[in-house]
Design a protein around this motif. Structure first.
Motif, mmCIF file in Angstrom:
data_model
loop_
_atom_site.group_PDB
_atom_site.id
_atom_site.type_symbol
_atom_site.label_atom_id
_atom_site.label_comp_id
_atom_site.label_asym_id
_atom_site.label_seq_id
_atom_site.Cartn_x
_atom_site.Cartn_y
_atom_site.Cartn_z
ATOM 1 N N GLU A 173 -40.388 39.490 22.794
ATOM 2 C CA GLU A 173 -38.936 39.233 22.762
ATOM 3 C C GLU A 173 -38.276 40.076 21.679
ATOM 4 O O GLU A 173 -37.215 40.664 21.894
ATOM 5 C CB GLU A 173 -38.648 37.750 22.535
ATOM 6 N N THR A 178 -35.383 33.226 20.713
ATOM 7 C CA THR A 178 -35.961 31.897 20.904
ATOM 8 C C THR A 178 -37.312 31.847 20.215
ATOM 9 O O THR A 178 -38.173 32.699 20.452
ATOM 10 C CB THR A 178 -36.124 31.594 22.408
ATOM 11 N N TYR A 199 -29.910 28.893 12.466
ATOM 12 C CA TYR A 199 -30.962 28.315 13.310
ATOM 13 C C TYR A 199 -30.413 27.057 13.946
ATOM 14 O O TYR A 199 -29.782 26.228 13.289
ATOM 15 C CB TYR A 199 -32.187 27.988 12.456
ATOM 16 N N LYS A 225 -31.656 24.451 17.412
ATOM 17 C CA LYS A 225 -32.372 24.126 18.637
ATOM 18 C C LYS A 225 -33.330 25.222 19.094
ATOM 19 O O LYS A 225 -33.197 25.764 20.177
ATOM 20 C CB LYS A 225 -31.395 23.780 19.748
ATOM 21 N N GLN A 226 -34.229 25.582 18.245
ATOM 22 C CA GLN A 226 -35.313 26.524 18.562
ATOM 23 C C GLN A 226 -34.839 27.976 18.675
ATOM 24 O O GLN A 226 -35.576 28.837 19.115
ATOM 25 C CB GLN A 226 -36.011 26.086 19.865
ATOM 26 N N LYS A 227 -33.628 28.260 18.262
ATOM 27 C CA LYS A 227 -33.107 29.627 18.369
ATOM 28 C C LYS A 227 -32.624 30.130 17.013
ATOM 29 O O LYS A 227 -32.035 29.396 16.239
ATOM 30 C CB LYS A 227 -31.960 29.685 19.375
#
Length: 173
Positions: A18, A37, A68, A70-72
């Motif tokens: 990614e 992500t 940051y 929610k996981q992003k």
């Protein structure tokens, strides 16, 4: 990161891919936020050390810019581009140093290969630095050019070795 790479190798590879995709697609004129992500396994490893993932960001050099949620990771494009500046400067400096060598100082065509060359930031920086004084050639799939060259080199060495073995066999007969 080493611990993450060793313990969660698949997630490490996914994150690396990614990152590579974002690196190759970022442009000098891009203004939108880069979103990456994060694998849950990485978040878990960071939280083992910092209790809360956000704490790790607050202790980093990017605490003022990176968010940051929610996981992003949300990274402003200028911050993301800044990550590559030292490497790009080093690459251009290396080319400058190479040009001081008498055997290559007259070269006015540069062919650039390798995965990092696929990054638009690198291409823009090199073209901007040299302007019209050099022709810059960047083949499609510049990263594959290195691999193809390595394969060709290995094959040519193998062929030479095979020919030498054949010659040795001829002389032993």
């Amino acid at each position: 990161m080493e611990n993450f790479r060793l313990k969660e190798h698949e997630d490490y590879i996914d994150l690396f891919q990614e990152y590579q995709t974002k690196k190759h697609s970022i442009r000098s004129d891009q203004n939108n936020t880069v979103i990456i992500t994060l694998p849950v396994s990485l978040i878990y490893l960071v939280e083992q050390k910092h209790r809360v993932f956000q704490t790790a960001i607050e202790q980093s050099p990017y605490k003022e810019t990176v968010r940051y949620n929610k996981q992003k990771l949300y990274i402003p494009s200028d911050t993301f581009r800044g990550i590559f500046v030292p490497s790009i400067r080093a690459m251009i400096k290396h080319i400058e140093e190479m040009q001081k060598i008498p055997q290559v100082e007259d070269i006015d065509i540069l062919m650039m290969v390798g995965g990092f060359v696929e990054c638009k930031l690198v291409q823009d920086a090199v073209r901007s630095y040299f302007g019209n004084s050099k022709s810059i050639i960047i083949p499609e799939e510049a990263g594959m050019a290195v691999m193809k060259g390595a394969v060709l080199l290995a094959l040519s060495r193998k062929m030479k070795k095979d020919v030498r073995q054949d010659l040795v066999m001829v002389f032993h007969i």
